[in-house]
Design an enzyme around this catalytic site. Structure first.
Site, PDB file in Angstrom:
ATOM      1  N   LYS A  77     -40.633 -19.302 -84.825  1.00 13.75           N
ATOM      2  CA  LYS A  77     -41.203 -17.965 -84.608  1.00 13.75           C
ATOM      3  C   LYS A  77     -42.495 -17.914 -84.633  1.00 13.75           C
ATOM      4  O   LYS A  77     -43.334 -17.168 -83.770  1.00 13.75           O
ATOM      5  CB  LYS A  77     -40.601 -16.873 -85.900  1.00 13.75           C
ATOM      6  N   ARG A 102     -37.507  -9.125 -94.217  1.00 10.65           N
ATOM      7  CA  ARG A 102     -36.595 -10.264 -94.652  1.00 10.65           C
ATOM      8  C   ARG A 102     -35.517  -9.717 -95.159  1.00 10.65           C
ATOM      9  O   ARG A 102     -34.515 -10.546 -95.762  1.00 10.65           O
ATOM     10  CB  ARG A 102     -37.479 -11.148 -95.480  1.00 10.65           C
ATOM     11  N   ARG A 149     -42.509 -30.817 -89.397  1.00  9.76           N
ATOM     12  CA  ARG A 149     -43.577 -29.908 -89.439  1.00  9.76           C
ATOM     13  C   ARG A 149     -44.858 -30.374 -89.991  1.00  9.76           C
ATOM     14  O   ARG A 149     -44.447 -30.617 -91.151  1.00  9.76           O
ATOM     15  CB  ARG A 149     -43.344 -28.417 -89.783  1.00  9.76           C
ATOM     16  N   ARG A 199     -45.850 -28.410 -95.776  1.00 11.40           N
ATOM     17  CA  ARG A 199     -45.838 -27.348 -96.279  1.00 11.40           C
ATOM     18  C   ARG A 199     -44.895 -27.718 -97.720  1.00 11.40           C
ATOM     19  O   ARG A 199     -43.942 -28.430 -97.503  1.00 11.40           O
ATOM     20  CB  ARG A 199     -45.222 -26.132 -95.875  1.00 11.40           C
ATOM     21  N   ARG A 243     -34.174 -22.508 -98.629  1.00 12.94           N
ATOM     22  CA  ARG A 243     -34.464 -21.265 -97.652  1.00 12.94           C
ATOM     23  C   ARG A 243     -33.238 -20.879 -96.840  1.00 12.94           C
ATOM     24  O   ARG A 243     -33.286 -19.780 -96.527  1.00 12.94           O
ATOM     25  CB  ARG A 243     -35.637 -22.029 -96.854  1.00 12.94           C
TER      26      ARG A 243
HETATM   27  P1  AP5 Z   1     -42.300 -22.858 -86.381  1.00 16.53           P
HETATM   28  O1  AP5 Z   1     -43.024 -22.318 -85.406  1.00 16.53           O
HETATM   29  O2  AP5 Z   1     -43.687 -23.210 -87.733  1.00 16.53           O
HETATM   30  O3  AP5 Z   1     -41.141 -22.084 -87.193  1.00 16.53           O
HETATM   31  P2  AP5 Z   1     -40.922 -20.580 -87.859  1.00 16.53           P
HETATM   32  O4  AP5 Z   1     -39.705 -19.983 -87.577  1.00 16.53           O
HETATM   33  O5  AP5 Z   1     -42.045 -19.842 -87.835  1.00 16.53           O
HETATM   34  O6  AP5 Z   1     -40.785 -21.254 -89.318  1.00 16.53           O
HETATM   35  P3  AP5 Z   1     -41.162 -20.934 -90.712  1.00 16.53           P
HETATM   36  O7  AP5 Z   1     -40.910 -21.945 -91.866  1.00 16.53           O
HETATM   37  O8  AP5 Z   1     -42.929 -20.633 -90.730  1.00 16.53           O
HETATM   38  O9  AP5 Z   1     -40.444 -19.637 -90.917  1.00 16.53           O
HETATM   39  P4  AP5 Z   1     -40.131 -18.864 -92.437  1.00 16.53           P
HETATM   40  O10 AP5 Z   1     -39.684 -17.592 -92.006  1.00 16.53           O
HETATM   41  O11 AP5 Z   1     -39.133 -19.662 -93.331  1.00 16.53           O
HETATM   42  O12 AP5 Z   1     -41.368 -19.047 -93.039  1.00 16.53           O
HETATM   43  P5  AP5 Z   1     -42.433 -17.705 -93.567  1.00 16.53           P
HETATM   44  O13 AP5 Z   1     -43.969 -18.810 -93.319  1.00 16.53           O
HETATM   45  O14 AP5 Z   1     -42.276 -16.653 -92.844  1.00 16.53           O
HETATM   46  O15 AP5 Z   1     -41.776 -24.156 -86.157  1.00 16.53           O
HETATM   47  C1  AP5 Z   1     -41.221 -25.214 -87.087  1.00 16.53           C
HETATM   48  C2  AP5 Z   1     -41.283 -26.474 -86.444  1.00 16.53           C
HETATM   49  O16 AP5 Z   1     -40.796 -26.730 -85.198  1.00 16.53           O
HETATM   50  C3  AP5 Z   1     -42.907 -26.926 -86.084  1.00 16.53           C
HETATM   51  O17 AP5 Z   1     -43.077 -28.035 -86.540  1.00 16.53           O
HETATM   52  C4  AP5 Z   1     -42.973 -26.463 -84.441  1.00 16.53           C
HETATM   53  O18 AP5 Z   1     -43.940 -27.651 -83.874  1.00 16.53           O
HETATM   54  C5  AP5 Z   1     -41.674 -27.083 -84.091  1.00 16.53           C
HETATM   55  N1  AP5 Z   1     -40.956 -26.187 -82.880  1.00 16.53           N
HETATM   56  C6  AP5 Z   1     -41.253 -24.954 -82.719  1.00 16.53           C
HETATM   57  N2  AP5 Z   1     -40.662 -24.309 -81.637  1.00 16.53           N
HETATM   58  C7  AP5 Z   1     -40.073 -25.602 -81.102  1.00 16.53           C
HETATM   59  C8  AP5 Z   1     -39.502 -25.696 -80.069  1.00 16.53           C
HETATM   60  N3  AP5 Z   1     -39.318 -24.648 -79.013  1.00 16.53           N
HETATM   61  N4  AP5 Z   1     -39.082 -27.049 -79.656  1.00 16.53           N
HETATM   62  C9  AP5 Z   1     -39.290 -27.931 -80.389  1.00 16.53           C
HETATM   63  N5  AP5 Z   1     -40.317 -27.998 -81.676  1.00 16.53           N
HETATM   64  C10 AP5 Z   1     -40.601 -26.739 -81.910  1.00 16.53           C
HETATM   65  O19 AP5 Z   1     -42.146 -17.590 -95.034  1.00 16.53           O
HETATM   66  C11 AP5 Z   1     -42.458 -18.695 -96.043  1.00 16.53           C
HETATM   67  C12 AP5 Z   1     -42.467 -18.076 -97.341  1.00 16.53           C
HETATM   68  O20 AP5 Z   1     -43.090 -16.904 -97.802  1.00 16.53           O
HETATM   69  C13 AP5 Z   1     -40.842 -17.530 -97.639  1.00 16.53           C
HETATM   70  O21 AP5 Z   1     -40.017 -18.323 -97.873  1.00 16.53           O
HETATM   71  C14 AP5 Z   1     -41.191 -16.662 -98.749  1.00 16.53           C
HETATM   72  O22 AP5 Z   1     -41.022 -17.276-100.062  1.00 16.53           O
HETATM   73  C15 AP5 Z   1     -42.576 -15.773 -98.237  1.00 16.53           C
HETATM   74  N6  AP5 Z   1     -42.366 -14.791 -97.539  1.00 16.53           N
HETATM   75  C16 AP5 Z   1     -42.752 -14.502 -96.186  1.00 16.53           C
HETATM   76  N7  AP5 Z   1     -42.394 -13.339 -95.834  1.00 16.53           N
HETATM   77  C17 AP5 Z   1     -41.734 -12.880 -96.650  1.00 16.53           C
HETATM   78  C18 AP5 Z   1     -40.882 -11.400 -96.836  1.00 16.53           C
HETATM   79  N8  AP5 Z   1     -41.152 -10.525 -95.856  1.00 16.53           N
HETATM   80  N9  AP5 Z   1     -40.197 -11.186 -97.858  1.00 16.53           N
HETATM   81  C19 AP5 Z   1     -40.366 -11.988 -99.086  1.00 16.53           C
HETATM   82  N10 AP5 Z   1     -40.968 -13.192 -98.961  1.00 16.53           N
HETATM   83  C20 AP5 Z   1     -41.534 -13.668 -97.829  1.00 16.53           C
END
Ligand code: AP5
Length: 209
Positions: free
Chosen positions: A13, A88, A122, A155, A166
């Site tokens: 994402k 979420r 990552r 991370r 997660r």
């Molecule tokens: P990446 O693009 O980083 O993936 P992502 O879907 O953004 O993954 P996240 O782990 O950031 O999502 P998340 O929703 O768990 O975390 P968030 O930061 O929102 O890609 C991942 C890897 O794959 C990278 O290495 C990339 O290079 C590779 N890649 C990407 N696309 C590719 C492709 N097409 N082909 C090959 N490789 C590829 O949340 C973190 C924490 O914050 C949560 O756990 C929670 O504690 C808190 N939080 C955030 N939002 C909320 C909310 N709304 N409510 C409550 N808690 C929240």
């Protein structure tokens, strides 16, 4: 256009949002990035959420909803925005519906096996948030950010125990949003197993359809 990006952790994402924001010329609002920025700067919010995030649990709904409500009151969202990582939970989606009109919910679809490979490989730049992968998108110099020259970090929530938690949290709390947005006729499922550029093309086509 006001867009929500849904999908499991590590589905790509953030990577695709960085491309999509240029394509649509709208801000990319990632709640995870906002929390990480607060942790880095040692704010009260950062102190409150640091251990929650490291464990892979969700930050409480009231904290997250207030943060997004405030962000969506800024002038730069007038022409649209990309919400990444919010909502979420069903409670967050219902709260969002009181202060925002969502045009599309794009859901990134990817197998657990591929998610684990992506998350465990990552690496990010702590100051800019730029995302790398040790195999599919490595930096020019091993372990070093291409732009700032700073060492890349893993991370805390990309360690094996946190990844497992997660994925469980995603299934229990976030996956129900797929049905929620489908019921509103806003859901667009996207195959996230291909390259970021191909995923971007599918997202743009789905938004135009
Ligand atoms: P990446 O693009 O980083 O993936 P992502 O879907 O953004 O993954 P996240 O782990 O950031 O999502 P998340 O929703 O768990 O975390 P968030 O930061 O929102 O890609 C991942 C890897 O794959 C990278 O290495 C990339 O290079 C590779 N890649 C990407 N696309 C590719 C492709 N097409 N082909 C090959 N490789 C590829 O949340 C973190 C924490 O914050 C949560 O756990 C929670 O504690 C808190 N939080 C955030 N939002 C909320 C909310 N709304 N409510 C409550 N808690 C929240």
């Amino acid at each position: 256009m006001n867009i929500v990006l849904l999908g499991p952790p590590g589905a790509g994402k953030g990577t695709v949002a960085a491309l999509l924001k240029k394509e649509l010329d709208v801000p990319h609002i990632s709640t995870g990035d906002i929390f990480r920025e607060n942790i880095k700067n040692g704010t009260e919010l950062g102190k409150k959420v640091e251990s929650i995030m490291a464990s892979g649990a969700l930050v409480p709904d009231d904290v997250t909803v207030e943060l997004v409500k405030d962000r969506l009151s800024k002038d730069d969202v007038k022409n649209g925005y990309i919400l990444d990582g919010f909502p979420r939970t069903i409670a967050q989606a219902e709260a969002l519906s009181f202060f925002a009109d969502i045009d599309a919910a794009v859901c990134f679809v990817l197998s657990d096996e591929e998610i684990i490979k992506r998350l465990s490989g990552r690496r990010i730049c702590k100051s800019t948030g730029k995302i790398y992968h040790i195999v599919s998108n490595p930096p020019k110099v091993d372990g070093i950010d291409d732009e700032t020259g700073e060492p890349l970090i893993q991370r805390d929530d990309d360690k094996p125990e946190a990844i497992k938690h997660r994925l469980e949290v995603y299934q229990a709390s976030t996956a129900p949003l797929i049905e929620y947005y489908s019921g509103k006729g806003l859901l667009k499922n996207i195959d996230a197993s291909v390259s970021p550029e191909e995923v971007l093309a599918s997202v743009v086509a789905a938004l135009k359809a």
